[in-house]
Design a protein around this motif. Structure first.
Motif, PDB file in Angstrom:
ATOM      1  N   GLY A 134     -15.648   7.373  -6.360  1.00 56.77           N
ATOM      2  CA  GLY A 134     -15.717   7.295  -4.907  1.00 56.77           C
ATOM      3  C   GLY A 134     -15.344   5.746  -4.344  1.00 56.77           C
ATOM      4  O   GLY A 134     -14.818   5.922  -3.310  1.00 56.77           O
ATOM      5  N   LEU A 135     -15.532   4.864  -5.142  1.00 59.63           N
ATOM      6  CA  LEU A 135     -15.066   3.442  -4.829  1.00 59.63           C
ATOM      7  C   LEU A 135     -13.667   3.377  -4.502  1.00 59.63           C
ATOM      8  O   LEU A 135     -13.187   2.843  -3.435  1.00 59.63           O
ATOM      9  N   VAL A 136     -13.063   3.936  -5.442  1.00 58.62           N
ATOM     10  CA  VAL A 136     -11.298   4.030  -5.440  1.00 58.62           C
ATOM     11  C   VAL A 136     -10.958   4.721  -4.178  1.00 58.62           C
ATOM     12  O   VAL A 136     -10.073   4.245  -3.308  1.00 58.62           O
ATOM     13  N   ARG A 137     -11.703   5.745  -3.987  1.00 59.11           N
ATOM     14  CA  ARG A 137     -11.245   6.814  -2.816  1.00 59.11           C
ATOM     15  C   ARG A 137     -11.499   6.032  -1.624  1.00 59.11           C
ATOM     16  O   ARG A 137     -10.585   6.096  -0.633  1.00 59.11           O
ATOM     17  N   LEU A 138     -12.759   5.470  -1.434  1.00 61.96           N
ATOM     18  CA  LEU A 138     -12.876   4.711  -0.054  1.00 61.96           C
ATOM     19  C   LEU A 138     -12.068   3.653   0.063  1.00 61.96           C
ATOM     20  O   LEU A 138     -11.773   3.362   1.314  1.00 61.96           O
ATOM     21  N   GLY A 139     -11.481   2.784  -0.885  1.00 58.99           N
ATOM     22  CA  GLY A 139     -10.750   1.863  -0.863  1.00 58.99           C
ATOM     23  C   GLY A 139      -9.653   2.399  -0.103  1.00 58.99           C
ATOM     24  O   GLY A 139      -8.852   1.629   0.595  1.00 58.99           O
ATOM     25  N   LEU A 140      -8.878   3.413  -0.907  1.00 60.79           N
ATOM     26  CA  LEU A 140      -7.593   4.026  -0.497  1.00 60.79           C
ATOM     27  C   LEU A 140      -7.900   4.474   1.053  1.00 60.79           C
ATOM     28  O   LEU A 140      -6.739   4.367   1.823  1.00 60.79           O
ATOM     29  N   GLU A 141      -8.858   5.060   1.401  1.00 58.68           N
ATOM     30  CA  GLU A 141      -8.999   5.435   2.638  1.00 58.68           C
ATOM     31  C   GLU A 141      -8.999   4.509   3.806  1.00 58.68           C
ATOM     32  O   GLU A 141      -8.515   4.625   4.801  1.00 58.68           O
ATOM     33  N   ALA A 142      -9.632   3.117   3.388  1.00 57.21           N
ATOM     34  CA  ALA A 142      -9.563   2.259   4.261  1.00 57.21           C
ATOM     35  C   ALA A 142      -8.252   1.674   4.499  1.00 57.21           C
ATOM     36  O   ALA A 142      -7.950   1.210   5.664  1.00 57.21           O
ATOM     37  N   LEU A 143      -7.470   1.562   3.435  1.00 57.31           N
ATOM     38  CA  LEU A 143      -6.082   1.105   3.341  1.00 57.31           C
ATOM     39  C   LEU A 143      -5.252   1.955   4.443  1.00 57.31           C
ATOM     40  O   LEU A 143      -4.543   1.343   5.248  1.00 57.31           O
ATOM     41  N   ILE A 144      -5.198   3.053   4.286  1.00 58.45           N
ATOM     42  CA  ILE A 144      -4.543   4.106   5.080  1.00 58.45           C
ATOM     43  C   ILE A 144      -4.963   3.977   6.511  1.00 58.45           C
ATOM     44  O   ILE A 144      -4.261   3.987   7.406  1.00 58.45           O
ATOM     45  N   ALA A 145      -6.262   4.152   6.904  1.00 60.15           N
ATOM     46  CA  ALA A 145      -6.618   3.788   8.109  1.00 60.15           C
ATOM     47  C   ALA A 145      -6.250   2.575   8.804  1.00 60.15           C
ATOM     48  O   ALA A 145      -5.896   2.505   9.921  1.00 60.15           O
ATOM     49  N   ALA A 146      -6.360   1.511   7.930  1.00 60.67           N
ATOM     50  CA  ALA A 146      -6.079   0.111   8.527  1.00 60.67           C
ATOM     51  C   ALA A 146      -4.570   0.285   8.890  1.00 60.67           C
ATOM     52  O   ALA A 146      -4.158  -0.475   9.902  1.00 60.67           O
ATOM     53  N   ALA A 147      -3.544   0.696   8.231  1.00 66.54           N
ATOM     54  CA  ALA A 147      -2.137   0.873   8.072  1.00 66.54           C
ATOM     55  C   ALA A 147      -2.067   1.485   9.650  1.00 66.54           C
ATOM     56  O   ALA A 147      -1.227   1.123  10.352  1.00 66.54           O
ATOM     57  N   ALA A 148      -2.606   2.645   9.829  1.00 65.19           N
ATOM     58  CA  ALA A 148      -2.444   3.379  11.036  1.00 65.19           C
ATOM     59  C   ALA A 148      -3.042   2.562  12.338  1.00 65.19           C
ATOM     60  O   ALA A 148      -2.050   2.513  13.433  1.00 65.19           O
ATOM     61  N   ILE A 149      -3.912   2.014  12.271  1.00 60.31           N
ATOM     62  CA  ILE A 149      -4.285   1.020  13.336  1.00 60.31           C
ATOM     63  C   ILE A 149      -3.482   0.098  13.687  1.00 60.31           C
ATOM     64  O   ILE A 149      -3.057  -0.272  14.656  1.00 60.31           O
ATOM     65  N   ALA A 150      -3.091  -0.606  12.462  1.00 61.65           N
ATOM     66  CA  ALA A 150      -2.158  -1.670  12.779  1.00 61.65           C
ATOM     67  C   ALA A 150      -0.867  -1.395  13.449  1.00 61.65           C
ATOM     68  O   ALA A 150      -0.245  -2.065  14.464  1.00 61.65           O
ATOM     69  N   LEU A 151      -0.467  -0.151  13.126  1.00 61.12           N
ATOM     70  CA  LEU A 151       0.689   0.574  13.795  1.00 61.12           C
ATOM     71  C   LEU A 151       0.640   0.503  15.248  1.00 61.12           C
ATOM     72  O   LEU A 151       1.324   0.348  16.023  1.00 61.12           O
TER      73      LEU A 151
END
Length: 369
Positions: A134-151
């Motif tokens: 769960g922690l690994v998945r949440l971390g990767l989800e956060a990274l993907i979301a952050a990349a999209a928002i930064a875009l």
């Protein structure tokens, strides 16, 4: 793809019929139809193939509803692959792929779909309800979301007057209030996207339960994207105009079409489950659309059913850890009602009705200012 073709050919006026492609409503309708057609056409073959590959199908919770263990055992999962196929084909064909908002929502949708597929694959191969950490998945989800928002934030084509809007939070009912968070908005936006993804994941527990509310929310946000992306409508309704975000309506149309096609096979009794592949991708997509349209808080209203499902899990866990007692007979809350004696179809249809009511309430905030 077809929109690019229109831009290339319309300059010379060679193919007048391509002028239809300049209309956002036409492309949204075509994305819907395309998404549905792709899923329906691939459905039967894909389900047979998945049954052959998965054998025992998706593992069912041992502590779950007793009849589910018998009735749903052997049903294949990863149906989210079908949804993603329809959604992507519909979007790639009919949307303007140079639009930064389309790029951002696609990044989240595909990224979360891959994460969900990895989780589903782990569950099927191990024949366990525990997939990726769960922690690994949440971390990767956060990274993907952050990349999209930064875009979105560094979007080079945004006009000067919108410079602060990309990092601001708008509030329903309060027409002039904007809270500029600066780059801290990345954290807030990622929370919205990750929360939406996992909320839909919690809701996906009964045949068709998550599919229809996702389509309802996508329809509502497609309408919002169209209004917010149109200067005249946005000014009339006193909404914050977001230049170019209207293109996200095409993406929302593709979600609806793919959802309709999938519901053909997911309606009770389900021939296939969407799995985390579908639920994470669709939830993340809704969160990304809400962030793009600056209606993050309204997502909590339109997607109120998903919020309720998530809260039921959080309350159940907190109560059991603190007091040793459970508030609900079983969480998420749709299982609580099954434990009370409601039939699966009753729970599903009543939750659909709640989703419609919440979507209408969310849309009402557009005018109540």
């Amino acid at each position: 793809m077809l929109y690019w073709l229109y831009e290339q050919l319309s300059a010379g006026g060679h193919v007048p019929v391509l002028n239809l492609l300049k209309y956002l409503t036409f492309r949204t309708g075509m994305a819907l139809a395309t998404g549905q057609l792709v899923v329906v056409l691939m459905g039967s073959r894909f389900i047979r193939w998945m049954k052959a590959k998965q054998g025992k199908g998706q593992p069912i919770r041992a502590d779950g509803i007793e009849r589910h263990i018998v009735e749903k055992a052997g049903t294949p999962t990863m149906g989210g692959v079908m949804i993603l196929a329809g959604l992507l084909v519909g979007t790639l064909l009919w949307a303007d792929l140079t639009n930064v908002y389309v790029q951002a929502v696609l990044l989240v949708t595909v990224g979360y779909g891959i994460l969900g597929f990895t989780d589903d694959y782990a569950k099927v191969t191990k024949q366990s309800t525990a997939g990726v950490s769960g922690l690994v998945r949440l971390g990767l989800e956060a990274l993907i979301a952050a990349a999209a928002i930064a875009l979105i934030i560094v979007h080079p084509h945004a006009p000067p007057e919108q410079a602060g809007l990309a990092t601001s939070v708008a509030f329903p009912l309060l027409k002039g209030l904007l809270l500029n968070l600066g780059w801290f908005y990345v954290i807030f936006g990622a929370f919205v996207i990750v929360g939406a993804a996992n909320a839909v994941n919690f809701t996906d527990g009964l045949d068709g339960l998550a599919t229809v509310p996702v389509m309802i929310a996508a329809a509502a946000f497609g309408f919002i994207a169209y209004l917010v992306g149109n200067f005249l409508f946005a000014r009339y309704l006193q909404l914050h105009f977001v230049q170019g975000v209207g293109e996200v309506a095409v993406f929302c149309g593709a979600i609806i079409g793919a959802g309709l096609g999938f519901l053909w096979y997911n309606a009770p009794p389900a021939k296939i489950f969407m799995g985390d592949t579908g639920s994470l991708a669709l939830g993340g997509a809704l969160g990304a659309v809400a962030v793009s349209t600056k209606h993050e808080i309204v997502l909590g209203i339109i997607g109120g059913l998903f919020v309720l499902e998530t809260l039921s899990v959080m309350i159940q866990v907190a109560s059991f850890k603190l007091t040793g007692k459970r508030v609900f007979r079983m969480a998420p809350i749709h299982h609580h009602f099954e434990k009370l004696g409601w039939s699966e179809s009753t729970v599903v249809i009543r939750f659909w009705i709640i989703s419609v009511m919440l979507a209408l309430l969310g849309l009402a905030t557009l005018k109540l200012r």
